[in-house]
Write a protein that holds these residues in place. Structure first.
Motif, mmCIF file in Angstrom:
data_model
loop_
_atom_site.group_PDB
_atom_site.id
_atom_site.type_symbol
_atom_site.label_atom_id
_atom_site.label_comp_id
_atom_site.label_asym_id
_atom_site.label_seq_id
_atom_site.Cartn_x
_atom_site.Cartn_y
_atom_site.Cartn_z
ATOM 1 N N THR A 163 86.667 10.393 -12.133
ATOM 2 C CA THR A 163 87.118 11.474 -11.261
ATOM 3 C C THR A 163 85.903 12.241 -10.745
ATOM 4 O O THR A 163 85.011 12.588 -11.527
ATOM 5 C CB THR A 163 88.031 12.438 -12.040
ATOM 6 N N PRO A 164 85.840 12.524 -9.466
ATOM 7 C CA PRO A 164 84.682 13.252 -8.929
ATOM 8 C C PRO A 164 84.674 14.708 -9.379
ATOM 9 O O PRO A 164 85.711 15.278 -9.739
ATOM 10 C CB PRO A 164 84.865 13.144 -7.410
ATOM 11 N N ASN A 165 83.493 15.310 -9.342
ATOM 12 C CA ASN A 165 83.357 16.718 -9.666
ATOM 13 C C ASN A 165 83.988 17.577 -8.573
ATOM 14 O O ASN A 165 84.125 17.142 -7.432
ATOM 15 C CB ASN A 165 81.874 17.085 -9.780
ATOM 16 N N ASP A 169 76.406 19.971 -22.964
ATOM 17 C CA ASP A 169 75.498 20.127 -21.819
ATOM 18 C C ASP A 169 75.844 19.118 -20.728
ATOM 19 O O ASP A 169 76.538 18.119 -20.958
ATOM 20 C CB ASP A 169 74.056 19.923 -22.290
ATOM 21 N N ASN A 170 75.348 19.393 -19.536
ATOM 22 C CA ASN A 170 75.433 18.479 -18.380
ATOM 23 C C ASN A 170 76.862 18.217 -17.918
ATOM 24 O O ASN A 170 77.160 17.140 -17.417
ATOM 25 C CB ASN A 170 74.746 17.142 -18.693
ATOM 26 N N VAL A 171 77.744 19.206 -18.042
ATOM 27 C CA VAL A 171 79.112 18.995 -17.591
ATOM 28 C C VAL A 171 79.255 19.173 -16.080
ATOM 29 O O VAL A 171 80.309 18.867 -15.511
ATOM 30 C CB VAL A 171 80.102 19.920 -18.329
ATOM 31 N N VAL A 172 78.186 19.646 -15.423
ATOM 32 C CA VAL A 172 78.158 19.710 -13.959
ATOM 33 C C VAL A 172 77.271 18.613 -13.406
ATOM 34 O O VAL A 172 77.643 17.894 -12.488
ATOM 35 C CB VAL A 172 77.688 21.100 -13.480
ATOM 36 N N LYS A 173 76.082 18.469 -13.980
ATOM 37 C CA LYS A 173 75.148 17.420 -13.573
ATOM 38 C C LYS A 173 74.859 16.530 -14.771
ATOM 39 O O LYS A 173 74.245 16.992 -15.726
ATOM 40 C CB LYS A 173 73.846 18.018 -13.043
ATOM 41 N N PRO A 174 75.337 15.305 -14.802
ATOM 42 C CA PRO A 174 76.081 14.591 -13.757
ATOM 43 C C PRO A 174 77.582 14.860 -13.786
ATOM 44 O O PRO A 174 78.310 14.391 -12.927
ATOM 45 C CB PRO A 174 75.803 13.133 -14.095
ATOM 46 N N ALA A 214 89.316 23.389 -13.078
ATOM 47 C CA ALA A 214 89.377 21.930 -12.946
ATOM 48 C C ALA A 214 89.602 21.260 -14.301
ATOM 49 O O ALA A 214 89.241 21.796 -15.349
ATOM 50 C CB ALA A 214 88.082 21.411 -12.324
ATOM 51 N N PHE A 215 90.206 20.079 -14.259
ATOM 52 C CA PHE A 215 90.350 19.181 -15.404
ATOM 53 C C PHE A 215 91.303 19.683 -16.480
ATOM 54 O O PHE A 215 91.350 19.129 -17.569
ATOM 55 C CB PHE A 215 88.985 18.870 -16.030
ATOM 56 N N ARG A 216 92.080 20.707 -16.210
ATOM 57 C CA ARG A 216 93.049 21.177 -17.213
ATOM 58 C C ARG A 216 94.333 20.351 -17.191
ATOM 59 O O ARG A 216 95.094 20.375 -18.159
ATOM 60 C CB ARG A 216 93.335 22.665 -17.011
ATOM 61 N N ASP A 217 94.549 19.646 -16.121
ATOM 62 C CA ASP A 217 95.722 18.762 -16.032
ATOM 63 C C ASP A 217 95.309 17.303 -15.925
ATOM 64 O O ASP A 217 96.056 16.469 -15.460
ATOM 65 C CB ASP A 217 96.574 19.151 -14.817
ATOM 66 N N LEU A 225 85.736 17.144 -20.473
ATOM 67 C CA LEU A 225 86.338 18.425 -20.093
ATOM 68 C C LEU A 225 87.855 18.364 -20.177
ATOM 69 O O LEU A 225 88.505 19.325 -20.594
ATOM 70 C CB LEU A 225 85.907 18.808 -18.678
ATOM 71 N N SER A 226 88.419 17.223 -19.795
ATOM 72 C CA SER A 226 89.866 17.067 -19.859
ATOM 73 C C SER A 226 90.359 17.144 -21.299
ATOM 74 O O SER A 226 91.396 17.763 -21.578
ATOM 75 C CB SER A 226 90.263 15.729 -19.222
ATOM 76 N N TRP A 227 89.637 16.534 -22.240
ATOM 77 C CA TRP A 227 90.059 16.527 -23.647
ATOM 78 C C TRP A 227 90.027 17.935 -24.242
ATOM 79 O O TRP A 227 90.984 18.375 -24.887
ATOM 80 C CB TRP A 227 89.190 15.579 -24.467
#
Length: 348
Positions: A270-272, A233-238, A282-285, A244-246
Motif C-alpha cells: 500500500t502506498p504512503n 523508526d522509518n514508518v514514513v521513509k520508506p 492512515a492505516f487504521r482500517d 502500522l496497520s497491526w
C-alpha cells in the motif's frame, strides 16, 4: 488516545531541517560495502575518543562525543549511515527519560548510534541495578536493567560493540548476533528471562518487512505486554503500512486477518499517504491483509502474535501537534518519523 510526550518538548522550538549531505539512497548501495568497518577504524583513531581524553568526562559527554563522531563520518562521500539521527533520536531519548524503561530491546544494532543514544540514560535512571554484562550477579531478575540489541550482521555487531565501548556503555549494552526473528524465539533462554518478565521498550530499526512478524513473535513469547512501549523508526521513509496497520488495528480486525491464514506471496504494498495531515489517521482500517505475509528473512518462523493486545499508537512526528512530520533522515533531509505504540492491556 494520544501518546503523552515529555513536558519539556512542548516548550522547545521545532528544530530546523538538517543540511542535505546525500541524495536519497533507496535502491542504491548504501551499506555493507566496507563503510561500517571504516567507521570503526575511524572512531578508534580519533584522539578525542581515546581513554586518556574521555576518562574524566561524564557518561553523557563521553557518549555524545561518539555520537557526534559517527554523524560526522556519515556526512562524507559514500559514507551515508542508516542511523536514527539526532532529530528523531532526541525525541526517543525524551521518551526514555519520560517512560523510564528498565529493559530495552533493540532490533537492528547497525553501527551502534541508537544503542548509545538511548542506553546512556539507563545508568542514571537505575544506577543500583545490575546490567547485562553482570546479570548473573543480580540477586533476582527484577534487579536487572539494560539494553539488549539484536543484529544479524557480524560486521555491524562488531562495529556497534566498538562504538558502544568507546562511549563507555559496554556494561549497559548487550549485542546478540543472529537473525532477529529466530533470536527472539530463543531470547528468554539466551538472556535467562523467566516469565512473566518482559521488555519495557522495544526499538525497531531493522529490515522493514520483519517489523510485523518480529512483533508477533515478541507478543507470542510474552516479551511485550501491558506497559511496553514500541518505537518503530522509518514508518514514513520508506514507510511500513503493514506494521502500522497491526499496531493501529483493533483486536477484532487482527483476528479476522489471522482467520484468513498466511499469504504465500508478498502482496502489493500500500502506498504512503500523499500529505502530512493524513498520516495520523492512515492505516487504521488496513491494509491488515499485508500482515499475513511472512518474508523469507524470518527463516521459516511463523506466528499469530497475540491479537488480543491493545495498543494506543501515534506517530512521534512533531514537537507539538501543529508541526507534523518534522523528523528527518539525518543525511538526506527526507521526511521521516517514528511510530510510538503503548500496550495498554488486552481484550479478553
Amino acid at each position: 488516545m494520544p501518546i503523552a510526550t515529555p513536558t519539556e518538548t512542548s516548550v522547545r522550538a521545532a528544530p530546523a531541517p538538517p543540511p542535505k549531505y546525500h541524495e536519497p539512497v533507496q535502491g542504491t548501495v548504501f551499506h555493507g560495502d566496507g563503510r561500517e568497518e571504516d567507521l570503526l577504524r575511524h572512531l578508534r583513531s580519533l584522539p578525542s575518543l581515546s581513554p586518556s581524553e574521555t576518562s574524566g568526562l561524564s557518561l553523557r559527554d563521553r557518549s555524545q562525543r561518539v555520537l557526534n563522531a559517527i554523524h560526522e563520518f556519515g556526512k562524507g562521500e559514500n559514507r551515508y549511515l542508516m542511523s536514527v539521527g539526532e532529530t528523531k533520536g532526541r525525541q526517543v531519548e525524551d521518551l526514555v527519560r519520560s517512560k523510564k524503561p528498565k529493559l530495552i530491546l533493540e532490533l537492528g544494532s547497525y553501527v551502534g548510534y541508537s544503542g548509545i543514544s538511548f542506553s546512556r540514560h539507563l545508568p542514571e535512571l537505575y544506577h543500583s541495578s545490575t546490567f547485562p554484562r553482570d546479570w548473573s550477579a543480580a540477586p533476582t531478575s527484577q534487579d536487572r536493567a539494560g539494553y539488549i540489541s539484536l543484529e544479524k550482521s557480524e560486521v555491524y555487531a562488531e562495529t556497534a560493540a566498538g562504538a558502544v565501548e568507546l562511549a563507555g556503555l559496554d556494561k549497559v549494552v548487550k549485542i546478540v548476533v543472529g537473525s532477529s526473528t529466530t533470536s527472539i524465539k530463543s531470547l528468554r533462554k539466551t538472556l535467562d528471562m523467566p516469565r512473566p518478565m518482559k521488555f519495557d521498550m522495544v526499538f525497531l530499526d531493522h529490515l522493514k518487512p520483519l517489523y510485523t512478524i518480529d512483533l508477533k513473535v515478541l507478543e507470542e513469547e510474552g516479551l511485550v505486554g501491558r506497559g511496553t512501549v514500541l518505537v518503530a523508526d522509518n514508518v514514513v521513509k520508506p514507510g511500513n503500512p503493514a506494521y502500522l496497520s497491526w499496531v493501529r488495528a483493533t483486536p477484532a480486525q487482527k483476528r479476522q486477518a489471522l482467520n484468513l491464514g498466511p499469504l504465500s506471496t508478498q502482496p502489493q504494498l500500500t502506498p504512503n499517504p500523499s500529505s502530512d495531515d493524513e498520516w495520523l489517521t492512515a492505516f487504521r482500517d488496513g491494509p491488515i491483509d499485508e500482515t499475513r505475509w511472512v518474508p523469507p528473512e524470518a527463516e521459516g518462523v511463523t506466528s499469530k502474535g497475540d491479537p488480543s493486545l491493545i495498543y494506543e499508537s501515534q506517530m512521534l512526528d512533531g514537537w507539538d501537534e501543529s508541526q507534523m512530520l518534522d523528523g528527518w533522515d539525518p543525511y538526506t533531509g527526507e521526511k521521516d518519523a517514528c511510530e510510538v505504540s503503548t500496550c495498554v492491556g488486552r481484550e479478553e
